[in-house]
Design a protein around this motif. Structure first.
Motif, PDB file in Angstrom:
ATOM      1  N   PRO A   1      81.608  33.745  28.387  1.00  0.00           N
ATOM      2  CA  PRO A   1      80.418  34.597  28.220  1.00  0.00           C
ATOM      3  C   PRO A   1      79.155  33.818  28.575  1.00  0.00           C
ATOM      4  O   PRO A   1      79.133  32.596  28.433  1.00  0.00           O
ATOM      5  N   PRO A   2      78.109  34.518  29.024  1.00  0.00           N
ATOM      6  CA  PRO A   2      76.860  33.834  29.344  1.00  0.00           C
ATOM      7  C   PRO A   2      76.252  33.211  28.095  1.00  0.00           C
ATOM      8  O   PRO A   2      76.565  33.622  26.971  1.00  0.00           O
ATOM      9  N   ARG A   3      75.362  32.241  28.302  1.00  0.00           N
ATOM     10  CA  ARG A   3      74.653  31.624  27.187  1.00  0.00           C
ATOM     11  C   ARG A   3      73.835  32.655  26.449  1.00  0.00           C
ATOM     12  O   ARG A   3      73.262  33.546  27.068  1.00  0.00           O
ATOM     13  N   GLY A   4      73.767  32.525  25.139  1.00  0.00           N
ATOM     14  CA  GLY A   4      72.942  33.445  24.355  1.00  0.00           C
ATOM     15  C   GLY A   4      73.536  34.840  24.249  1.00  0.00           C
ATOM     16  O   GLY A   4      72.835  35.786  23.919  1.00  0.00           O
ATOM     17  N   ALA A   5      74.839  34.968  24.541  1.00  0.00           N
ATOM     18  CA  ALA A   5      75.474  36.280  24.466  1.00  0.00           C
ATOM     19  C   ALA A   5      75.526  36.747  23.010  1.00  0.00           C
ATOM     20  O   ALA A   5      75.627  35.939  22.095  1.00  0.00           O
ATOM     21  N   SER A   6      75.454  38.065  22.812  1.00  0.00           N
ATOM     22  CA  SER A   6      75.559  38.626  21.464  1.00  0.00           C
ATOM     23  C   SER A   6      76.992  38.438  20.958  1.00  0.00           C
ATOM     24  O   SER A   6      77.884  38.126  21.730  1.00  0.00           O
ATOM     25  N   ARG A   7      77.189  38.666  19.666  1.00  0.00           N
ATOM     26  CA  ARG A   7      78.532  38.502  19.122  1.00  0.00           C
ATOM     27  C   ARG A   7      79.494  39.512  19.748  1.00  0.00           C
ATOM     28  O   ARG A   7      80.623  39.192  20.081  1.00  0.00           O
ATOM     29  N   GLY A   8      79.006  40.754  19.941  1.00  0.00           N
ATOM     30  CA  GLY A   8      79.840  41.768  20.575  1.00  0.00           C
ATOM     31  C   GLY A   8      80.297  41.321  21.961  1.00  0.00           C
ATOM     32  O   GLY A   8      81.455  41.472  22.323  1.00  0.00           O
ATOM     33  N   GLU A   9      79.372  40.745  22.711  1.00  0.00           N
ATOM     34  CA  GLU A   9      79.703  40.303  24.069  1.00  0.00           C
ATOM     35  C   GLU A   9      80.695  39.144  24.034  1.00  0.00           C
ATOM     36  O   GLU A   9      81.647  39.107  24.814  1.00  0.00           O
ATOM     37  N   ARG A  10      80.472  38.210  23.101  1.00  0.00           N
ATOM     38  CA  ARG A  10      81.393  37.066  23.005  1.00  0.00           C
ATOM     39  C   ARG A  10      82.793  37.547  22.638  1.00  0.00           C
ATOM     40  O   ARG A  10      83.787  37.066  23.176  1.00  0.00           O
TER      41      ARG A  10
ATOM     42  N   GLY B   1      84.250  45.819  32.681  1.00  0.00           N
ATOM     43  CA  GLY B   1      84.870  46.959  32.013  1.00  0.00           C
ATOM     44  C   GLY B   1      85.653  47.872  32.940  1.00  0.00           C
ATOM     45  O   GLY B   1      86.228  48.875  32.501  1.00  0.00           O
ATOM     46  N   ARG B   2      85.688  47.530  34.221  1.00  0.00           N
ATOM     47  CA  ARG B   2      86.363  48.414  35.182  1.00  0.00           C
ATOM     48  C   ARG B   2      87.858  48.126  35.306  1.00  0.00           C
ATOM     49  O   ARG B   2      88.553  48.747  36.110  1.00  0.00           O
ATOM     50  N   GLY B   3      88.346  47.156  34.550  1.00  0.00           N
ATOM     51  CA  GLY B   3      89.764  46.811  34.629  1.00  0.00           C
ATOM     52  C   GLY B   3      89.940  45.564  35.466  1.00  0.00           C
ATOM     53  O   GLY B   3      89.351  45.460  36.530  1.00  0.00           O
ATOM     54  N   SER B   4      90.717  44.606  34.975  1.00  0.00           N
ATOM     55  CA  SER B   4      90.859  43.354  35.711  1.00  0.00           C
ATOM     56  C   SER B   4      92.111  43.390  36.564  1.00  0.00           C
ATOM     57  O   SER B   4      93.076  44.087  36.254  1.00  0.00           O
TER      58      SER B   4
ATOM     59  N   TYR C   1      86.059  57.491  17.550  1.00  0.00           N
ATOM     60  CA  TYR C   1      87.237  57.292  18.405  1.00  0.00           C
ATOM     61  C   TYR C   1      87.287  55.850  18.910  1.00  0.00           C
ATOM     62  O   TYR C   1      88.336  55.215  18.903  1.00  0.00           O
ATOM     63  N   LEU C   2      86.130  55.331  19.327  1.00  0.00           N
ATOM     64  CA  LEU C   2      86.106  53.955  19.859  1.00  0.00           C
ATOM     65  C   LEU C   2      86.483  52.956  18.770  1.00  0.00           C
ATOM     66  O   LEU C   2      87.252  52.024  19.002  1.00  0.00           O
ATOM     67  N   VAL C   3      85.946  53.160  17.559  1.00  0.00           N
ATOM     68  CA  VAL C   3      86.303  52.286  16.435  1.00  0.00           C
ATOM     69  C   VAL C   3      87.814  52.369  16.188  1.00  0.00           C
ATOM     70  O   VAL C   3      88.490  51.355  16.068  1.00  0.00           O
ATOM     71  N   ASP C   4      88.333  53.608  16.150  1.00  0.00           N
ATOM     72  CA  ASP C   4      89.755  53.802  15.831  1.00  0.00           C
ATOM     73  C   ASP C   4      90.671  53.170  16.873  1.00  0.00           C
ATOM     74  O   ASP C   4      91.673  52.563  16.528  1.00  0.00           O
ATOM     75  N   ILE C   5      90.321  53.332  18.155  1.00  0.00           N
ATOM     76  CA  ILE C   5      91.248  52.811  19.187  1.00  0.00           C
ATOM     77  C   ILE C   5      91.219  51.283  19.213  1.00  0.00           C
ATOM     78  O   ILE C   5      92.230  50.639  19.482  1.00  0.00           O
TER      79      ILE C   5
ATOM     80  N   GLU D   1      82.501  45.230  10.969  1.00  0.00           N
ATOM     81  CA  GLU D   1      81.231  44.955  11.642  1.00  0.00           C
ATOM     82  C   GLU D   1      81.460  44.459  13.061  1.00  0.00           C
ATOM     83  O   GLU D   1      80.756  44.862  13.998  1.00  0.00           O
ATOM     84  N   GLU D   2      82.447  43.591  13.239  1.00  0.00           N
ATOM     85  CA  GLU D   2      82.747  43.092  14.589  1.00  0.00           C
ATOM     86  C   GLU D   2      83.177  44.241  15.496  1.00  0.00           C
ATOM     87  O   GLU D   2      82.812  44.285  16.672  1.00  0.00           O
ATOM     88  N   ILE D   3      83.961  45.166  14.938  1.00  0.00           N
ATOM     89  CA  ILE D   3      84.411  46.309  15.739  1.00  0.00           C
ATOM     90  C   ILE D   3      83.212  47.167  16.144  1.00  0.00           C
ATOM     91  O   ILE D   3      83.109  47.599  17.293  1.00  0.00           O
ATOM     92  N   ARG D   4      82.270  47.362  15.198  1.00  0.00           N
ATOM     93  CA  ARG D   4      81.072  48.156  15.546  1.00  0.00           C
ATOM     94  C   ARG D   4      80.250  47.471  16.631  1.00  0.00           C
ATOM     95  O   ARG D   4      79.727  48.125  17.536  1.00  0.00           O
ATOM     96  N   GLU D   5      80.182  46.134  16.583  1.00  0.00           N
ATOM     97  CA  GLU D   5      79.440  45.418  17.624  1.00  0.00           C
ATOM     98  C   GLU D   5      80.135  45.545  18.982  1.00  0.00           C
ATOM     99  O   GLU D   5      79.479  45.653  20.018  1.00  0.00           O
ATOM    100  N   LEU D   6      81.476  45.546  18.949  1.00  0.00           N
ATOM    101  CA  LEU D   6      82.213  45.741  20.194  1.00  0.00           C
ATOM    102  C   LEU D   6      81.968  47.128  20.764  1.00  0.00           C
ATOM    103  O   LEU D   6      81.801  47.306  21.970  1.00  0.00           O
ATOM    104  N   VAL D   7      81.953  48.131  19.874  1.00  0.00           N
ATOM    105  CA  VAL D   7      81.698  49.505  20.327  1.00  0.00           C
ATOM    106  C   VAL D   7      80.333  49.578  21.012  1.00  0.00           C
ATOM    107  O   VAL D   7      80.203  50.139  22.103  1.00  0.00           O
ATOM    108  N   ALA D   8      79.338  48.942  20.398  1.00  0.00           N
ATOM    109  CA  ALA D   8      77.998  48.952  20.986  1.00  0.00           C
ATOM    110  C   ALA D   8      78.021  48.269  22.349  1.00  0.00           C
ATOM    111  O   ALA D   8      77.412  48.752  23.310  1.00  0.00           O
ATOM    112  N   TYR D   9      78.761  47.175  22.442  1.00  0.00           N
ATOM    113  CA  TYR D   9      78.809  46.455  23.717  1.00  0.00           C
ATOM    114  C   TYR D   9      79.523  47.294  24.787  1.00  0.00           C
ATOM    115  O   TYR D   9      79.070  47.384  25.927  1.00  0.00           O
TER     116      TYR D   9
END
Ligand code: HEC
Length: 126
Positions: A31-40, A54-57, A83-87, A110-118
């Protein structure tokens, strides 16, 4: 006379090239420097399949995993936050998307919510 030695050297070189290729293949982007927790978290846990954007690797397609496109705004707009939290928490199986693993045991609410936001951010800017 020297043949066995040459064969041995070539074999060692071939193993070296193979190991380097494997390492390059399996290494994941940082991850880039200073990335948010969701991004990390996204880089640490999700990028292998979903890709940095996010387009698939291509790694995922190598293993015949089709992670869809998290950067598709039209698609993400149809998904509720719940739905995003649940999946992410329970995996895709309950929604007929069995390729998506469950992270409920590894992540806090909380980590899951940060991921959803990201993940939501992937389909916006960029
Ligand atoms: C082993 C590969 C893999 C990993 C790792 C992975 N996913 Fe997935 N993910 C998938 C697959 C496959 C799908 C199902 C796509 C489909 O069927 O449309 C999916 C679906 C999703 C969806 C639903 C997309 C939609 O349109 O319904 C979200 C959101 C998601 N993943 C987020 C994440 C997050 C966040 C992480 C990291 C915590 C993660 N994924 C890790 C493979 C993976």
């Amino acid at each position: 006379m020297r043949r066995p030695l040459i064969v041995l050297v070539l074999a060692i070189a071939a193993i070296g090239v193979f190991a380097a290729g494997l390492a390059a293949l399996l290494d994941t982007p940082r991850p880039p420097r200073g990335a948010s927790r969701g991004e990390r978290l996204f880089y640490a846990l999700c990028v292998t399949c979903h890709g940095v954007d996010g387009r698939g690797s291509w790694r995922a397609s190598l293993f015949l995993i089709r992670p869809g496109n998290l950067a598709d705004a039209a698609r993400l707009d149809q998904r509720s936050d719940q739905y995003l939290v649940d999946i992410i928490k329970n995996g895709g199986a309950p929604f007929g998307r069995p390729g998506m693993p469950a992270f409920g045991a590894a992540l806090s609410e909380e980590e899951i919510r940060e991921l959803v936001a990201y993940v939501r951010g992937l389909s916006r800017a960029r």
